[in-house]
Design an enzyme around this catalytic site. Structure first.
Site, PDB file in Angstrom:
ATOM      1  N   LYS A  74       0.832  -1.206   0.000  1.00 28.67           N
ATOM      2  CA  LYS A  74       0.000   0.000   0.000  1.00 28.67           C
ATOM      3  C   LYS A  74       0.871   1.263   0.000  1.00 28.67           C
ATOM      4  CE  LYS A  74      -2.610   0.985   3.548  1.00 28.67           C
ATOM      5  NZ  LYS A  74      -3.046   2.098   4.340  1.00 28.67           N
ATOM      6  N   ASP A  92      -6.945   1.320   0.760  1.00 28.75           N
ATOM      7  CA  ASP A  92      -7.023   1.363   2.219  1.00 28.75           C
ATOM      8  C   ASP A  92      -8.443   1.003   2.634  1.00 28.75           C
ATOM      9  OD1 ASP A  92      -8.584   3.544   1.624  1.00 28.75           O
ATOM     10  OD2 ASP A  92      -7.568   4.915   2.981  1.00 28.75           O
TER      11      ASP A  92
END
Ligand code: SF4
Length: 210
Positions: free
Chosen positions: A120, A138
């Site tokens: 991420k 997310d």
């Protein structure tokens, strides 16, 4: 959800906010990388408060490395998990100095090899600092993608891959920011604000709240 609806959704996001930005404060790729490492399971507001004090004192790999773990902690101690984050930030700065000539690598492999940098974080840096069409999924993006049916998936990786496949090309660079902001301020986890949502007529969520 069909292609036309997805296109309309991103057209609306684009009209409402033509140049979406991360809410993390940074002035170069290094500052962004450190802010994203610090932001894991913490709010952008708490990270900005810390980096506003840290960056005027140290905002290069050498300078933060020179602070050392104990020297860095006072700046970031209000952020969750600051002990392990301090260790990772110092290790990352060391690796940047020793292996990357104090620059930020522009490939996923090299970024993910840095301590504290997962998929991420690498996606955020590649997208926001280097303009690559990556999708950092997310909790907000995961929820919005599933509720709306823009890119439903059981795992973060599944949603990431579907977004990359389904988001119309012209919107790929900014999609990640629009979806985060939409999840943060409108499509809230507990009580989505469907009554004031600009894509309410296009969203396929079955339990909309008025
Ligand atoms: S209509 Fe409701 S569920 Fe759908 S995106 Fe908007 S806020 Fe979220």
């Amino acid at each position: 959800m069909n292609k036309e609806k997805r296109t309309l959704i991103f057209q609306r996001f684009s009209q409402e906010n033509p140049s979406p930005k991360t809410e993390l404060e940074y002035s170069n790729p290094f500052e962004l990388l450190i802010a994203v490492i610090l932001s894991a399971q913490a709010t952008d507001v708490s990270v900005n408060k810390a980096t506003r004090k840290l960056y005027p004192v140290a905002n290069t790999p050498e300078a933060i490395y020179a602070l050392g773990v104990e020297g860095l902690k006072p700046y970031i101690k209000t952020i969750g998990l600051f002990n392990s984050k301090a260790e990772n930030v110092i290790k990352t700065c060391k690796a940047l100095v020793e292996q990357h000539n104090s620059t930020i690598p522009e490939t996923r492999e090299a970024l993910e090899a840095l301590p504290g940098v997962g998929r991420k974080t690498a996606n955020v840096v590649l997208n926001t600092a280097f303009g690559q069409p990556t999708m950092a999924v997310d909790t907000h993006i995961f929820r919005v993608s599933n509720r709306t049916k823009i890119a439903p998936g059981k795992t973060v990786l599944e949603v990431e891959k579907k977004l990359l496949k389904f988001v119309p090309k012209e919107f790929l660079i900014d999609a990640h920011h629009w979806l985060i902001l939409h999840g943060r301020y409108t499509c809230l986890a507990r009580k989505p604000r469907c009554g004031s949502c600009i894509i309410e007529d296009l969203c396929e969520y079955k339990d909309k709240v008025e």
